[in-house]
Scaffold this motif. Structure first.
Motif, PDB file in Angstrom:
ATOM      1  N   ILE A  66       0.875  -1.159   0.000  1.00 43.87           N
ATOM      2  CA  ILE A  66       0.000   0.000   0.000  1.00 43.87           C
ATOM      3  C   ILE A  66       0.917   1.214   0.000  1.00 43.87           C
ATOM      4  CG2 ILE A  66      -1.741   1.321   1.257  1.00 43.87           C
ATOM      5  CD1 ILE A  66      -2.625  -1.325   2.557  1.00 43.87           C
ATOM      6  N   GLU A  67       0.863   2.002  -1.052  1.00 44.74           N
ATOM      7  CA  GLU A  67       1.679   3.219  -1.083  1.00 44.74           C
ATOM      8  C   GLU A  67       0.894   4.360  -0.454  1.00 44.74           C
ATOM      9  OE1 GLU A  67       4.253   6.105  -4.068  1.00 44.74           O
ATOM     10  OE2 GLU A  67       4.161   3.930  -4.382  1.00 44.74           O
ATOM     11  N   ILE A  68       1.544   5.057   0.474  1.00 49.20           N
ATOM     12  CA  ILE A  68       0.962   6.227   1.125  1.00 49.20           C
ATOM     13  C   ILE A  68       1.910   7.391   0.883  1.00 49.20           C
ATOM     14  CG2 ILE A  68       0.141   7.203   3.309  1.00 49.20           C
ATOM     15  CD1 ILE A  68      -0.256   4.380   4.336  1.00 49.20           C
ATOM     16  N   ILE A  69       1.431   8.407   0.199  1.00 48.05           N
ATOM     17  CA  ILE A  69       2.295   9.514  -0.168  1.00 48.05           C
ATOM     18  C   ILE A  69       1.533  10.830  -0.020  1.00 48.05           C
ATOM     19  CG2 ILE A  69       1.705   9.261  -2.624  1.00 48.05           C
ATOM     20  CD1 ILE A  69       4.582  10.182  -3.284  1.00 48.05           C
ATOM     21  N   LYS A 116      10.515  11.335   3.044  1.00 44.77           N
ATOM     22  CA  LYS A 116       9.899  12.012   4.183  1.00 44.77           C
ATOM     23  C   LYS A 116       8.392  11.796   4.248  1.00 44.77           C
ATOM     24  CE  LYS A 116       9.343  16.598   6.261  1.00 44.77           C
ATOM     25  NZ  LYS A 116       9.636  18.047   6.129  1.00 44.77           N
ATOM     26  N   ASN A 117       7.723  11.863   3.124  1.00 42.84           N
ATOM     27  CA  ASN A 117       6.273  11.740   3.095  1.00 42.84           C
ATOM     28  C   ASN A 117       5.816  10.610   2.175  1.00 42.84           C
ATOM     29  OD1 ASN A 117       5.618  14.043   4.805  1.00 42.84           O
ATOM     30  ND2 ASN A 117       6.377  15.313   3.106  1.00 42.84           N
ATOM     31  N   ARG A 118       6.598   9.517   2.141  1.00 44.25           N
ATOM     32  CA  ARG A 118       6.245   8.409   1.256  1.00 44.25           C
ATOM     33  C   ARG A 118       6.621   7.078   1.901  1.00 44.25           C
ATOM     34  NH1 ARG A 118       9.078   6.482  -4.308  1.00 44.25           N
ATOM     35  NH2 ARG A 118       7.424   5.089  -5.034  1.00 44.25           N
ATOM     36  N   TYR A 119       5.649   6.165   1.955  1.00 43.42           N
ATOM     37  CA  TYR A 119       5.858   4.851   2.555  1.00 43.42           C
ATOM     38  C   TYR A 119       5.235   3.769   1.670  1.00 43.42           C
ATOM     39  CZ  TYR A 119       6.496   7.598   6.864  1.00 43.42           C
ATOM     40  OH  TYR A 119       6.922   8.503   7.799  1.00 43.42           O
ATOM     41  N   TRP A 120       5.818   2.566   1.767  1.00 38.75           N
ATOM     42  CA  TRP A 120       5.132   1.359   1.319  1.00 38.75           C
ATOM     43  C   TRP A 120       4.798   0.560   2.565  1.00 38.75           C
ATOM     44  CZ3 TRP A 120       8.933  -0.239  -3.155  1.00 38.75           C
ATOM     45  CH2 TRP A 120       8.591   0.476  -4.318  1.00 38.75           C
ATOM     46  N   ILE A 129      -6.178  -1.764   2.892  1.00 40.79           N
ATOM     47  CA  ILE A 129      -6.100  -0.548   2.086  1.00 40.79           C
ATOM     48  C   ILE A 129      -7.383   0.275   2.234  1.00 40.79           C
ATOM     49  CG2 ILE A 129      -6.976  -1.645  -0.029  1.00 40.79           C
ATOM     50  CD1 ILE A 129      -5.000   0.176  -1.593  1.00 40.79           C
ATOM     51  N   TYR A 130      -8.507  -0.428   2.425  1.00 36.57           N
ATOM     52  CA  TYR A 130      -9.777   0.286   2.572  1.00 36.57           C
ATOM     53  C   TYR A 130      -9.868   0.998   3.919  1.00 36.57           C
ATOM     54  CZ  TYR A 130     -10.836  -2.595  -1.452  1.00 36.57           C
ATOM     55  OH  TYR A 130     -10.789  -3.205  -2.686  1.00 36.57           O
ATOM     56  N   TYR A 131      -9.203   0.457   4.928  1.00 37.43           N
ATOM     57  CA  TYR A 131      -9.158   1.122   6.230  1.00 37.43           C
ATOM     58  C   TYR A 131      -8.382   2.441   6.104  1.00 37.43           C
ATOM     59  CZ  TYR A 131      -8.766   1.666  11.300  1.00 37.43           C
ATOM     60  OH  TYR A 131      -8.850   2.150  12.580  1.00 37.43           O
ATOM     61  N   PHE A 132      -7.224   2.371   5.440  1.00 39.15           N
ATOM     62  CA  PHE A 132      -6.443   3.591   5.207  1.00 39.15           C
ATOM     63  C   PHE A 132      -7.242   4.617   4.406  1.00 39.15           C
ATOM     64  CE2 PHE A 132      -2.545   0.987   6.014  1.00 39.15           C
ATOM     65  CZ  PHE A 132      -1.922   1.833   6.914  1.00 39.15           C
ATOM     66  N   LYS A 133      -7.893   4.160   3.341  1.00 37.55           N
ATOM     67  CA  LYS A 133      -8.657   5.079   2.493  1.00 37.55           C
ATOM     68  C   LYS A 133      -9.814   5.711   3.274  1.00 37.55           C
ATOM     69  CE  LYS A 133      -7.754   3.072  -2.098  1.00 37.55           C
ATOM     70  NZ  LYS A 133      -7.489   4.311  -2.850  1.00 37.55           N
ATOM     71  N   GLY A 134     -10.480   4.909   4.124  1.00 40.93           N
ATOM     72  CA  GLY A 134     -11.573   5.424   4.926  1.00 40.93           C
ATOM     73  C   GLY A 134     -11.118   6.485   5.912  1.00 40.93           C
ATOM     74  N   LEU A 135      -9.966   6.239   6.562  1.00 39.14           N
ATOM     75  CA  LEU A 135      -9.418   7.232   7.492  1.00 39.14           C
ATOM     76  C   LEU A 135      -9.061   8.521   6.763  1.00 39.14           C
ATOM     77  CD1 LEU A 135      -6.978   5.314   9.898  1.00 39.14           C
ATOM     78  CD2 LEU A 135      -9.137   6.427  10.486  1.00 39.14           C
ATOM     79  N   ALA A 136      -8.412   8.374   5.641  1.00 36.11           N
ATOM     80  CA  ALA A 136      -7.982   9.559   4.887  1.00 36.11           C
ATOM     81  C   ALA A 136      -9.173  10.389   4.452  1.00 36.11           C
ATOM     82  CB  ALA A 136      -7.153   9.134   3.683  1.00 36.11           C
ATOM     83  N   GLU A 137     -10.207   9.722   3.942  1.00 39.45           N
ATOM     84  CA  GLU A 137     -11.393  10.439   3.465  1.00 39.45           C
ATOM     85  C   GLU A 137     -12.166  11.047   4.628  1.00 39.45           C
ATOM     86  OE1 GLU A 137     -14.018  11.938   0.606  1.00 39.45           O
ATOM     87  OE2 GLU A 137     -12.082  10.922   0.340  1.00 39.45           O
ATOM     88  N   GLY A 138     -12.373  10.241   5.675  1.00 47.16           N
ATOM     89  CA  GLY A 138     -13.180  10.688   6.798  1.00 47.16           C
ATOM     90  C   GLY A 138     -12.556  11.826   7.586  1.00 47.16           C
ATOM     91  N   ASN A 142      -4.486  14.980   3.684  1.00 46.24           N
ATOM     92  CA  ASN A 142      -3.860  15.266   2.393  1.00 46.24           C
ATOM     93  C   ASN A 142      -2.863  14.162   2.064  1.00 46.24           C
ATOM     94  OD1 ASN A 142      -2.770  16.329   0.086  1.00 46.24           O
ATOM     95  ND2 ASN A 142      -1.996  18.215   1.030  1.00 46.24           N
ATOM     96  N   VAL A 143      -3.378  13.101   1.470  1.00 44.77           N
ATOM     97  CA  VAL A 143      -2.554  11.928   1.204  1.00 44.77           C
ATOM     98  C   VAL A 143      -3.173  11.132   0.059  1.00 44.77           C
ATOM     99  CG1 VAL A 143      -3.782  10.462   2.876  1.00 44.77           C
ATOM    100  CG2 VAL A 143      -1.378   9.998   2.368  1.00 44.77           C
ATOM    101  N   ASN A 144      -2.319  10.481  -0.728  1.00 48.13           N
ATOM    102  CA  ASN A 144      -2.771   9.606  -1.803  1.00 48.13           C
ATOM    103  C   ASN A 144      -2.440   8.171  -1.421  1.00 48.13           C
ATOM    104  OD1 ASN A 144      -3.817   8.775  -4.252  1.00 48.13           O
ATOM    105  ND2 ASN A 144      -1.923   9.150  -5.384  1.00 48.13           N
ATOM    106  N   ILE A 145      -3.417   7.266  -1.560  1.00 43.08           N
ATOM    107  CA  ILE A 145      -3.252   5.876  -1.125  1.00 43.08           C
ATOM    108  C   ILE A 145      -3.637   4.952  -2.278  1.00 43.08           C
ATOM    109  CG2 ILE A 145      -4.049   4.115   0.502  1.00 43.08           C
ATOM    110  CD1 ILE A 145      -4.690   6.459   2.447  1.00 43.08           C
ATOM    111  N   PHE A 146      -2.730   4.052  -2.669  1.00 46.75           N
ATOM    112  CA  PHE A 146      -3.012   3.146  -3.782  1.00 46.75           C
ATOM    113  C   PHE A 146      -2.085   1.941  -3.699  1.00 46.75           C
ATOM    114  CE2 PHE A 146       0.256   6.109  -5.036  1.00 46.75           C
ATOM    115  CZ  PHE A 146       1.164   5.359  -5.771  1.00 46.75           C
ATOM    116  N   GLU A 147      -2.364   0.915  -4.524  1.00 44.01           N
ATOM    117  CA  GLU A 147      -1.520  -0.280  -4.598  1.00 44.01           C
ATOM    118  C   GLU A 147      -0.601  -0.161  -5.811  1.00 44.01           C
ATOM    119  OE1 GLU A 147      -2.184  -4.807  -5.942  1.00 44.01           O
ATOM    120  OE2 GLU A 147      -3.266  -4.333  -4.075  1.00 44.01           O
TER     121      GLU A 147
END
Length: 369
Positions: A66-69, A116-120, A129-138, A142-147
């Motif tokens: 899961i890339e978080i950037i 600094k602002n990018r993780y796998w 991945i849906y948990y991360f996306k839900g947190l980010a949206e809710g 300011n983050v992009n999350i994808f596989e």
């Protein structure tokens, strides 16, 4: 008796290495993160001996990334883990218990810091991945999350360091544990981490781009002919001996990190940025705990399901979730979740292995020492 098979489906994904895995004679698969994961090539025991003496190439594409950037990447990652990631270096990997707001495990991934602002986030088997996306949206982060299209090849075994040095040079083969370095392959920048799902010498190559997968696989085999390199896979016997937990099997969403034996990663305290901070900082003494277990008697067939552990009164005081015969220890080894009052290995605990086969079990810490 004819054994049933699983029908193929687009819901079960092949990997960039599946063709090579099949050419190498894979005998069985599991499904993990909706992908094919090899489980046996020769026999479970022969694969185990080879892993401990030579070098193996594993297709572990199932370790999905899961890339978080973005500016809030570190913030959202800290929200889901009680482990403090504030001091994580750009070349570090962290094993992180991942929890919900109640402090219960929802995954146990490895976080790889790329910048600094990018993780796998290299995940175990669950759709987090849906948990991360839900947190980010809710929370309006300011983050992009994808596989990303990243598929790991793992190099495992006592000769793996030799093979990695031949492939990528001494700088990579000398990496410290849970550090990663950058390499180039087919003109593409990739990373190699000193990590892996065994207690042998191991490395994980984060192969960027499916089109590079078979070339990478073939190159490792061409360089390792004299090392007895073979295709391999995570080995049930070796991981039980080593105390490596399988999320969803040995621990699950009913367990805290402390019950899962992961308190050592929280030794400096629970991070205040974690959503479960208020709960986990006060519940550091678990009432049940993952333990290494010896099952007495004759060799058993491998177990990857739950069996109840009983005390002398027949009361359920725990469960065994993974077990197998260990050729090296010459006993049946297992992983079990045991109630606190029965952690003393002198307690009499039993397992109804089958209807007519009652076995004594012994908590035996020497397996994981």
């Amino acid at each position: 008796m004819h054994q049933p098979t699983i029908s193929g489906s687009s819901r079960i994904r092949r990997t960039p290495y599946s063709k090579r895995v099949e050419e190498a004679g894979v005998k069985s698969y599991s499904v993990y993160n909706h992908m094919l994961l090899p489980t046996v090539f020769d026999t479970l025991e022969n694969d185990y001996h080879h892993l401990k003496t030579a070098v193996q190439v594993w297709d572990v594409s199932v370790e999905r990334q899961i890339e978080i950037i973005g500016p809030d990447a570190t913030k959202i990652l800290q929200m889901v883990t009680p482990r403090d990631i504030s001091k994580m270096k750009d070349d570090q990997c962290y094993y992180i218990p991942m929890v919900d707001k109640h402090g219960l495990m929802i995954n146990d991934p490895v976080a790889v810091k790329l910048d600094k602002n990018r993780y796998w986030i290299s995940i175990a088997d669950s759709d987090v991945i849906y948990y991360f996306k839900g947190l980010a949206e809710g929370m309006g982060l300011n983050v992009n999350i994808f596989e990303p299209d990243v598929n790991i090849i793992s190099i495992q075994g006592p000769k793996s360091k030799i093979l990695i040095e031949r492939m990528f040079g001494k700088e990579i083969s000398e990496l410290k544990f849970f550090r990663h370095g950058k390499v180039f392959f087919n003109g593409k920048k990739m990373i190699v981490a000193r990590s892996g799902w065994s207690h042998q010498i191991c490395f994980e190559v984060y192969v960027d781009g499916s089109m590079n997968g078979q070339d990478m696989w073939d190159k490792f085999f061409s360089l390792g002919n004299d090392l007895d390199v073979r295709a391999g896979c995570p080995n049930l016997i070796e991981r039980i001996e080593s105390g490596l937990l399988s999320y969803g099997n040995d621990v699950n969403q009913t367990n805290t990190p402390y019950e899962a034996g992961l308190g050592k990663f929280l030794s400096s305290g629970v991070s205040e940025g974690c959503l479960a901070y208020d709960i986990l900082r006060t519940k550091t003494e678990p009432q049940r705990l993952i333990k290494p277990i010896e099952i007495t008697g004759e060799p058993i067939k491998p177990i990857t399901y739950s069996l109840q552990v009983l005390n002398s009164n027949g009361e359920v005081v725990g469960q065994i979730t993974s077990a197998a015969w260990s050729p090296d220890f010459k006993v049946n080894v297992a992983i079990g979740m045991i109630d606190r009052e029965y952690w003393n290995e002198k307690n009499s605990l039993f397992l109804n292995f089958t209807k007519n086969d009652k076995r004594q079990i012994i908590i035996n810490d020497k397996f994981w020492s």
